[in-house]
Design a protein around this motif. Sequence first.
Motif, PDB file in Angstrom:
ATOM      1  N   SER A 241       0.825  -1.211   0.000  1.00 39.67           N
ATOM      2  CA  SER A 241       0.000   0.000   0.000  1.00 39.67           C
ATOM      3  C   SER A 241       0.866   1.270   0.000  1.00 39.67           C
ATOM      4  O   SER A 241       0.447   2.322  -0.452  1.00 39.67           O
ATOM      5  CB  SER A 241      -0.916  -0.009   1.218  1.00 39.67           C
ATOM      6  N   LEU A 242       2.089   1.141   0.495  1.00 37.00           N
ATOM      7  CA  LEU A 242       2.960   2.325   0.581  1.00 37.00           C
ATOM      8  C   LEU A 242       3.848   2.496  -0.652  1.00 37.00           C
ATOM      9  O   LEU A 242       4.181   3.613  -1.045  1.00 37.00           O
ATOM     10  CB  LEU A 242       3.839   2.235   1.836  1.00 37.00           C
ATOM     11  N   PHE A 276      10.282  -7.387 -14.469  1.00 39.99           N
ATOM     12  CA  PHE A 276      10.536  -6.719 -15.752  1.00 39.99           C
ATOM     13  C   PHE A 276       9.847  -5.358 -15.718  1.00 39.99           C
ATOM     14  O   PHE A 276       8.942  -5.127 -14.919  1.00 39.99           O
ATOM     15  CB  PHE A 276      10.077  -7.568 -16.942  1.00 39.99           C
ATOM     16  N   PRO A 277      10.297  -4.433 -16.590  1.00 41.57           N
ATOM     17  CA  PRO A 277       9.833  -3.038 -16.463  1.00 41.57           C
ATOM     18  C   PRO A 277       8.316  -2.856 -16.485  1.00 41.57           C
ATOM     19  O   PRO A 277       7.784  -2.002 -15.783  1.00 41.57           O
ATOM     20  CB  PRO A 277      10.468  -2.348 -17.676  1.00 41.57           C
ATOM     21  N   GLN A 278       7.603  -3.679 -17.283  1.00 49.10           N
ATOM     22  CA  GLN A 278       6.149  -3.492 -17.370  1.00 49.10           C
ATOM     23  C   GLN A 278       5.387  -4.333 -16.353  1.00 49.10           C
ATOM     24  O   GLN A 278       4.190  -4.580 -16.523  1.00 49.10           O
ATOM     25  CB  GLN A 278       5.637  -3.846 -18.770  1.00 49.10           C
ATOM     26  N   ALA A 279       6.068  -4.815 -15.318  1.00 41.80           N
ATOM     27  CA  ALA A 279       5.445  -5.722 -14.360  1.00 41.80           C
ATOM     28  C   ALA A 279       4.180  -5.111 -13.763  1.00 41.80           C
ATOM     29  O   ALA A 279       4.080  -3.913 -13.551  1.00 41.80           O
ATOM     30  CB  ALA A 279       6.428  -6.064 -13.246  1.00 41.80           C
ATOM     31  N   VAL A 280       3.210  -5.985 -13.537  1.00 36.48           N
ATOM     32  CA  VAL A 280       1.958  -5.585 -12.888  1.00 36.48           C
ATOM     33  C   VAL A 280       1.716  -6.523 -11.718  1.00 36.48           C
ATOM     34  O   VAL A 280       1.589  -7.713 -11.928  1.00 36.48           O
ATOM     35  CB  VAL A 280       0.782  -5.657 -13.896  1.00 36.48           C
ATOM     36  N   PRO A 281       1.705  -6.013 -10.495  1.00 37.14           N
ATOM     37  CA  PRO A 281       1.911  -4.630 -10.091  1.00 37.14           C
ATOM     38  C   PRO A 281       3.397  -4.247 -10.120  1.00 37.14           C
ATOM     39  O   PRO A 281       4.261  -5.116  -9.993  1.00 37.14           O
ATOM     40  CB  PRO A 281       1.383  -4.626  -8.658  1.00 37.14           C
ATOM     41  N   ASN A 282       3.652  -2.972 -10.263  1.00 40.42           N
ATOM     42  CA  ASN A 282       5.033  -2.501 -10.306  1.00 40.42           C
ATOM     43  C   ASN A 282       5.566  -2.335  -8.877  1.00 40.42           C
ATOM     44  O   ASN A 282       5.906  -1.247  -8.447  1.00 40.42           O
ATOM     45  CB  ASN A 282       5.094  -1.177 -11.074  1.00 40.42           C
ATOM     46  N   ILE A 283       5.569  -3.437  -8.153  1.00 41.13           N
ATOM     47  CA  ILE A 283       6.025  -3.415  -6.764  1.00 41.13           C
ATOM     48  C   ILE A 283       7.132  -4.447  -6.632  1.00 41.13           C
ATOM     49  O   ILE A 283       6.966  -5.590  -7.054  1.00 41.13           O
ATOM     50  CB  ILE A 283       4.866  -3.752  -5.806  1.00 41.13           C
ATOM     51  N   CYS A 306      14.358   4.115   0.806  1.00 43.09           N
ATOM     52  CA  CYS A 306      12.925   4.171   0.514  1.00 43.09           C
ATOM     53  C   CYS A 306      12.287   5.375   1.214  1.00 43.09           C
ATOM     54  O   CYS A 306      12.272   5.460   2.435  1.00 43.09           O
ATOM     55  CB  CYS A 306      12.221   2.893   0.942  1.00 43.09           C
ATOM     56  N   GLY A 307      11.793   6.281   0.415  1.00 47.30           N
ATOM     57  CA  GLY A 307      11.207   7.495   0.964  1.00 47.30           C
ATOM     58  C   GLY A 307       9.855   7.281   1.617  1.00 47.30           C
ATOM     59  O   GLY A 307       9.346   8.137   2.339  1.00 47.30           O
ATOM     60  N   ARG A 308       9.247   6.122   1.358  1.00 52.42           N
ATOM     61  CA  ARG A 308       7.892   5.879   1.862  1.00 52.42           C
ATOM     62  C   ARG A 308       7.899   4.885   3.021  1.00 52.42           C
ATOM     63  O   ARG A 308       6.841   4.504   3.516  1.00 52.42           O
ATOM     64  CB  ARG A 308       7.038   5.296   0.737  1.00 52.42           C
TER      65      ARG A 308
END
Lengths: 665, 183
Positions: A241-242, A276-283, A306-308
């Motif tokens: 979520s972050l 890979f770059p287009q990964a879903v989710p991009n996490i 990590c800023g979050r």
Amino acid sequence: MMRIGVFVCHCGENIGKTVDCPKIAKEAVKLPNVVYSIDYKYMCSDPGQNMIKQAILEHKLNAVVVASCSPHMHEKTFRKACAAAGLNPYMCEIANIREHCSWVHDNVEEATKKALDLIRMTVERVKFNYPLSEIRVPVTRRALVIGGGIAGIQATLDIAGAGFKVILVEKEPSIGGHMSQLSETFPTLDCSQCILTPRMVEVYQHPNVKLYTYSEVENVEGFIGNFKVTIRKKARSIKESLCTGCGLCVQKCPIKKAPSEFDEGLANRPAIYVPFPQAVPNIPVIDRTVCTYFKTGKCQLCKKVCGRDAIDYDQKDELVTEDVGAIIVATGYKLYKIDKKARDSLVKGYGEYGYGKYKDVIDGLQFERLASASGPTSGEILRPSDKKQPKKVVFIQCVGSRDPSKGFEYCSKICCMYTAKHAMLYKHKVHDGEAYVFYMDIRAGGKGYEEFVRRAIEEDRVKYIRGRVSRIYEKRGKYIVKGEDTLSGVPVEIEADMVVLATAIVAQPEAPKLAQTLGIPYDKYGFYAEVHPKLRPVESSSGGIFLAGACQSPKDIPESVAMASAAASKALVLFGNEMLEREPIVAKVNENTCVGCFYCKKVCAYNAIELKEIRDKKGNLVKVIASVNTGLCQGCGTCNATCPSKSIELIGFNDEQIYYQIKAL
Amino acid sequence: MSAHVKVREREKLTLAEEIEELTGINSLKCYQCGKCSAGCPVRVFMKVPPNKVVRFVQLGLEDEALRSETIWMCAGCLTCSTRCPQNFDLAKFMDALKEIAIKKGVISKDDILKFHKAFLKQVEANGKAFEFGLIRDYKLATFNIFQDLDIAPEMFFKGKIKLFSHRIKDRDKIKKIFDRCKE
């Protein structure tokens, strides 16, 4: 007073040739309680069914015996005809005089006698039939799709598009499956990711889709319309979520040398990575087996950058449960590896091809990564050992496929096409290169497929050699490929720079385990089994569980997508009704005589026996007895046969029916 | 009730049937991939590759199969049998063809049979190959006295050919094997 009608079908010549149908119709009416009998050429035809309906009304029949083909074929037809005439459909029984008689005998006299015996037995049996009505169970109108490859994605989008909720579970950190690894797709050569990624994004954005990536199905309980599924969300070590997917952690990770699964080991990735770059989710996900922090307790670089504050090293696997009404299994395939296999393995690996020790002898998926613009070489064909452009590449088909001695008997179906594509792509990228394909047969049965292979041969000048390669060995940086052109009968030896093996499509290694969790059958190779190879190709034998894609057998993209849409439509048929009707052929417990020994529970293959507490008026527990979950019960009769106190009746096959049926013989 | 199975009496077995009777190998198992020919170490000496011999049998071209030199070239190294994807024991198949060819008297290369006989004679006598004896007997049988004579000295000095035979211990067991075969 029973008034039974007997209807004898000739089934054209099928029964009529060996059984004297008019004679048995004449004899049948002499049986006790039979008041009417007739024979007809095709009882299942409209006029035939009308004869049954009319006779029920005219002769006030209250039970019907149809002597015809197997009840698997037309029991439903005849029961519906009876229902149309106002008779309870379960008062109609079939005497199978085709499969059990005319098809297996050739002596007319004896076959006729046997057919009459079968009719007499069924007449005695039907006397103990009593009206039954369909069982109705509620349907949870949500679907679970297991596997987020192209098949799973298609099924998910179809069901979600129809307005129902879908839960998509994918074991890898991203959806996309093998299709996301491919460079171009046959026979049109369009870029695989370009056509796939919009669909991946659509899944992610769809309001009806709940996506669980890096998750696995742990347990499944319940039955058609009412499944309870436990999903294990594996610890990503990231608070989803972050995370914004900025990728800073991935850049800073000091571990750089973990082999990339996505690039099939041809490139490396950090310990914290997005596949890979287009990964879903991009996490990203932290691979705990290589991460320095998990190994030594030091580093934490990703957490620092990590800023979050999304990195969570203490994250644990989480179990969530979901209620669904239908399950679509789309777990896909793996590629056969030529490596040395364990001694007890069914497959052996290829010693003559070097057991996978030659760096430039690669498999089909590795070649896809080499040819892919997003791959480790940015689409340039370079051999893995020295990163030089190979000038002579040999492609070998049927490695592990059609090979009962080392691999599998079956044909992997897609290799002919992807090998043609590989050879073509290679020729497009290396103009002065030579491409050889060793094949046994070319199986290009598909729209535009044959033309595609011809194009590779005629226009791109790929040299096709019909023969199986006997040996590959290394000699001064070259790979000597020893084969035979069986069409000319000339031995062939090629000094190749790189060899690409079209290795067999095999089932996922965990496929049998998942099959056991779901209670669906699978074949000896680990592919899931459909109920009927022709007429019910996307249904498993367990109600409410459907199959899509290569988990059922090797398949290409168009087929996987078609199958996924078919499976989705099957789920939607289920969701079309709020209540589900099913045959009342289930076990029933006599609550007075059941002593609660629960032998039935032990033998039930469908987990259909439940515990039921019997209490007196004051609420004191009197006894605990068995009770049948009619949603789960398949009416197999095992409990019925096991019960020591004869307290379980299989409705429609109760003891009286069977005893009198046998007695009539 | 009795089963009715029609048994067709046939005067002559086909070559494929004869091989199946001898070895249990179904010739139709071969799907002609050619991996046997591709890996065969003596392939270069053959006019007809091994997979084609199987094809002849499949097609019922008995003469072509039995008269081919290929069956006599086969060294029985079993490379083909080990690598065959269909578990087709080609070496055994070749042996069967040789046996049938001898039985029918259709031997394409008489010399090869003489070579085989000379070889087995040494094995029978010594329990293993004895090269000098083999060469001697072969040359006497074929009158090819001068064939390959030029390489003899070199082989002799390299110790490949010894003048006296070396015999194994349990020769009676070897004798038993030969007796069984002659039965």
